[in-house]
Design a protein around this motif. Structure first.
Motif, short mmCIF file in Angstrom:
data_model
loop_
_atom_site.label_atom_id
_atom_site.label_comp_id
_atom_site.label_asym_id
_atom_site.label_seq_id
_atom_site.Cartn_x
_atom_site.Cartn_y
_atom_site.Cartn_z
N LYS A 219 0.83 -1.21 0.00
CA LYS A 219 0.00 0.00 0.00
C LYS A 219 0.87 1.25 0.00
O LYS A 219 0.54 2.23 -0.69
N ARG A 220 1.97 1.22 0.76
CA ARG A 220 2.87 2.39 0.77
C ARG A 220 3.50 2.60 -0.60
O ARG A 220 3.68 3.73 -1.05
N TYR B 101 2.18 1.79 -3.53
CA TYR B 101 1.15 2.36 -4.41
C TYR B 101 0.88 3.83 -4.05
O TYR B 101 0.59 4.66 -4.92
N ASP B 102 0.96 4.12 -2.75
CA ASP B 102 0.77 5.48 -2.28
C ASP B 102 1.70 6.45 -3.02
O ASP B 102 1.34 7.57 -3.34
N ARG C 51 -4.07 2.38 -8.08
CA ARG C 51 -3.63 2.90 -6.79
C ARG C 51 -4.77 2.94 -5.76
O ARG C 51 -4.64 2.44 -4.65
N ASP C 52 -5.89 3.50 -6.16
CA ASP C 52 -6.97 3.71 -5.17
C ASP C 52 -7.56 2.39 -4.68
O ASP C 52 -7.83 2.23 -3.49
N ARG D 271 -5.15 0.75 -2.22
CA ARG D 271 -5.09 1.44 -0.94
C ARG D 271 -6.39 1.28 -0.16
O ARG D 271 -6.40 1.31 1.07
#
Ligand SMILES: [Zn+2]
Length: 290
Positions: free
Chosen positions: A108-109, A111-112, A120-121, A124
């Motif tokens: 997640k980090r 993709y952040d 991405r969304d 996350r």
């Protein structure tokens, strides 16, 4: 129909994002889903495909989940399947289960930090749901008129890989211990959590579970046969032996990739070589002469 029956009541769907496979194994108790794709959103599309198949079959639902290892492209749909089918048991190797949340948070980090990535969304926004049924070396799951076996053959792609055998039809789901996908030119995934020195031996155990007619479903790409797995085992074995040889000669880690030939493109092997050097016992490493 997204799911193709590759053997009696074993269906595989291959999804474009990551070219990843989701497999269903049917018994008279219902369907076991093996790997759940890379986000809650992606898994909801998988569930639509499962429901279409289930409707065509006369209604069996999903009765359990297996994660072949902890990586997000195999586990981030766990929560969506539970939302759709109730509090399903999720099976994984004990190491994979323990690492699912931390490995997922790391992704997640990553993709952040990728604002332009179209996924991405959804990555996350996914709630990470780790397995709650774990084992150390092997376990049998009862699907009613048929049983499947989960086997941890040793470490390789990750520390918690499993393979799933469906003995009555000679099918083996290999997770990412075996990869066929041409998206990655058939290169197995040597990530920052791999065990390159142990991987060949783990594949020897996997091979011992196969016959000349076994259908092997890789984590990514098309089903393969035993010979394909033997070839991949041998190539990974060369990677492992090359790492040992270079370290024994005192070649520094930063020089290792450029010091010799490799069976895969160098850009795929940086983590493998670093991990191999780290994992070698001190007695097998020589201090660099420089
Ligand atoms: Zn994968």
């Amino acid at each position: 129909m997204a799911f193709t029956e590759i053997a009696d009541r074993v269906w595989v769907a291959r999804y474009e994002w990551f070219d990843v496979n989701v497999t269903l194994v049917g018994g008279d108790r219902g369907l076991l889903v093996v790997d759940t794709h890379a986000s809650d959103l992606a898994a909801r599309a998988v569930i639509d495909d499962v429901r279409r198949l289930g409707a065509a079959l006369g209604g069996p639902g999903v009765v359990g989940i297996v994660n072949t290892h902890e990586h997000f492209d195999h586990t981030f749909g766990n929560g969506a399947f539970r939302a759709a089918y109730g509090d399903l048991p999720i099976h994984a190797h004990e190491v994979a289960a323990e690492r699912t949340v931390s490995a997922g948070e790391r992704i997640k980090r990553l993709y952040d930090a990728q604002p332009d990535d179209p996924h991405r969304d959804e990555v996350r926004a996914t709630e990470i749901v780790p397995a709650d049924r774990t084992f150390s070396s092997a376990v049998t799951l009862d699907l009613g008129d048929r049983a499947v076996e989960l086997v941890h053959p040793g470490r390789g792609h990750t520390g918690g890989d499993l393979v799933l055998r469906v003995p009555d039809v000679d099918v083996l789901l290999a997770g990412d211990l075996v990869e066929e996908s041409m998206v990655r030119d058939g290169v197995p995934g040597f990530g920052g959590d791999c065990y390159p020195l142990e991987w060949p031996h783990s594949l020897d155990i996997v091979l011992s579970l196969t016959t000349s007619s076994t259908v092997v479903v890789p984590g990514h790409g098309a089903p393969v046969d035993r010979e394909f797995v033997e070839d991949q085992r041998n190539a990974i074995g060369i990677v492992a032996q090359t790492i040992r040889d270079l370290a024994a000669r005192g070649v520094r880690l930063e020089d290792a990739l450029g010091a010799t030939e490799w069976p895969y493109p160098r850009e795929e092997l940086a983590d493998a070589v670093r991990r191999g050097y780290e994992q070698l016992p001190r007695s097998e490493k020589r201090l660099p002469l420089a």
